[in-house]
Each structure stands twice: as C-alpha cells, then as structure tokens.
Enzyme design. Structure first.
Site, PDB file in Angstrom:
ATOM      1  N   SER A  68       0.801  -1.226   0.000  1.00 53.47           N
ATOM      2  CA  SER A  68       0.000   0.000   0.000  1.00 53.47           C
ATOM      3  C   SER A  68       0.831   1.272   0.000  1.00 53.47           C
ATOM      4  O   SER A  68       0.321   2.336  -0.336  1.00 53.47           O
ATOM      5  CB  SER A  68      -0.940   0.012   1.208  1.00 53.47           C
ATOM      6  OG  SER A  68      -0.218   0.143   2.414  1.00 53.47           O
ATOM      7  N   LYS A 147       0.460   4.434   6.825  1.00 52.58           N
ATOM      8  CA  LYS A 147      -0.120   5.264   5.770  1.00 52.58           C
ATOM      9  C   LYS A 147       0.478   6.661   5.861  1.00 52.58           C
ATOM     10  O   LYS A 147       1.254   6.976   6.765  1.00 52.58           O
ATOM     11  CB  LYS A 147      -1.645   5.374   5.922  1.00 52.58           C
ATOM     12  CG  LYS A 147      -2.393   4.051   5.957  1.00 52.58           C
ATOM     13  CD  LYS A 147      -2.397   3.339   4.632  1.00 52.58           C
ATOM     14  CE  LYS A 147      -3.167   2.026   4.719  1.00 52.58           C
ATOM     15  NZ  LYS A 147      -3.016   1.228   3.476  1.00 52.58           N
TER      16      LYS A 147
END
Length: 294
Positions: A68, A147
């Site tokens: 990701s 993230k």
C-alpha cells in the site's frame, strides 16, 4: 636482646623467591575467571529488557508486509520487505502533520490489518515469533497500519479535480510520492467531500489504487490518539538505507499567491532605504557635535 636475621628471605628480598602466602614476591594472585555460561543468561536478559524499553518508549522496527505504500516503502509477497524505524518520541511534542508517514493502530472499523500475522500453535515457535516481532524480524501481531497523513482535523478532503488530484479545503494537493501499480489504472477513485473531525486524521497510501485506507467502506478518519509513531528511516535491506520523505502535499496548495508571497521581501526592500538614510543622518549629527565640542 633478639638479633635481627640478616638473611634476604627474612627482609623480604624479591630475589629470595618467596614471601607470605603461596605466591612469589612481586606477583599478584591470579583472578578467577568468571564462567561465560554463567554470564550469558544475564546478558540475554539485559538485552531483552533494554530492547523492550527502547521499543516501548523510544522507537520500534516494523516490517512493511503490504504494497500500500509502494514505492516509498517496499512490501510485497515473496520479496524482501522493508524494515522501518518508527520514532515514538516526536508526537509527544507535536501532532502529526500532512505528509507524515505514520504507523497507527487501526480503529475497530478497520477490520483488515496490514501487520497482523498468524502465530504458530507451537509454544516454542510462537515465542520466537514474538521475539522476532520485537526486533523487526517478524510482523507484530497487532492491528497496525502504515499510511500517509493527507488531511488533519477541521479540513475537508475530497477527490478529484479534473486532472485527478485530491483536494483539501478546495485546493489541489501536490503529491510526488503517488504510485500507480501496473494493471490497476492511473486514475484515483473518486470520493465525496469529507470533513475530518477534530483530533482525527485522513490517511491514504502512496500506492493510491492498491491501498485500504480512509477511503474504504467503514474506515474513515483515524484518531490522533491511535498514532504509534512516525516512520523515519528504512533500516533494512542495506540497499534501501535512507530516510523517509514526508513532503507536505498542502504546502503549494495552501500557499499564498506569488504577489502575496513576495510582500515581505518587497516591504523589506522598500524600508531599507529610509532606514539607511536615517542611520547616516544620525551618524553625521553625532560626528558634528563631537567636532564642535573639540
């Protein structure tokens, strides 16, 4: 009266070859060597305690198991995943800001986890897995994610502009770190405007079309209190040793127009001449008075 014995041995002559005790004069008794095996458990215990304290309060090494955050952080199936050093001190003094790459504990609504790792049923193997997670050789068995912070509390985030950019408070972001994985398209998925609640963060992955983040169903913003730390360095593999860039994507979007940005410099230049003139005039006046007094 007793006579003194003039012999070398009686006077402690070093050449006499003996003295009090069983050791020759001038030689220290040999120290007993401590057993390596006796000290080894103490060394291991000390190392484990120090590691635990460091990982709990200062920094921790995390394995990046998902894709990701490609290509900022490498994590993929069947390859050597990046190990990153996560700083736990920074956010004790400041809040996360847009552009920061952070590790955080997923809220209950974040059902899928990136770092969760199935532990063996074997007690011994599971113990070594837990030990490996402490030093970054295995994923921690926690609901943790990595993230990038896109927007903070009070800001409104949405996607997308006609040229496929995320907007914060109506301004397009500059995101040089975005990666579009082959086969997943080069357009971001659109989403409606969301106002981030105070004390929360809007998180998105750099691999924009292969990241389960704040955009996903039932995910949404993440409380600042869930942030574990800031990812600072890639520590493994050696070929990837480097710091982790965290450019503020809002820096350009939220900056003033060029003419406004140039105001401070312009005012400084405009004020420089009067100040210099006043300084020269004052200096001349002082010199004139000193001359007249002489």
């Amino acid at each position: 009266m007793a006579e003194l014995d003039p012999s070398p041995a009686a006077q402690g002559d070093p050449d006499s070859g003996s003295s009090d005790g069983d050791h020759p004069v001038g030689e220290k008794p040999a120290k007993k060597k401590s057993s390596f095996w006796r000290e080894l458990p103490i060394l291991i215990l000390t190392a484990l305690v120090l590691t635990f304290l460091i990982q709990t309060f200062l920094a921790r090494v995390y394995v990046i198991p998902s894709q990701s955050m490609e290509t900022t952080l490498h994590g993929c199936f069947g390859c050597t995943n990046d190990r990153v050093l996560v700083d736990k001190i920074t956010y004790n003094f400041t809040d996360p800001k847009p552009g920061d790459v952070v590790v955080f504990r997923g809220p209950d609504s974040w059902s899928q986890t990136e770092f969760d790792d199935n532990r063996s049923d074997n007690v011994v193997v599971r113990w070594f897995q837990e030990l490996g997670s402490v030093i970054g050789l295995a994923p921690p068995n926690e609901r943790d994610f990595v993230k990038r912070v896109i927007a903070v509390g009070g800001q409104t985030v949405e996607c997308c502009t006609p040229d496929n950019k995320v907007k914060v408070d109506g301004k397009p972001l500059t995101e040089p770190y975005i990666h579009y994985e082959e086969g997943r398209g080069d357009k971001q998925e659109e989403f409606a405007a969301v106002k981030v609640p105070e004390g929360q963060l809007w998180m998105m992955g750099d691999n924009r079309n292969n990241s389960s983040d704040s955009r996903a169903d039932n995910h949404g913003p993440v409380p600042v209190a869930n942030v574990i730390g800031k990812a600072q360095f890639i520590v493994l593999p050696p070929s990837r040793w480097q710091g982790i860039d965290n450019p503020n994507p809002q820096a350009v979007a939220l900056s003033a127009p060029a003419w406004q940005a140039g105001l401070p410099a312009g005012l400084g230049l405009a004020a420089a001449w009067p100040v210099l003139w006043l300084f020269r005039r004052t200096s001349r006046g002082i010199r004139s008075r000193m001359t007249s007094q002489d």
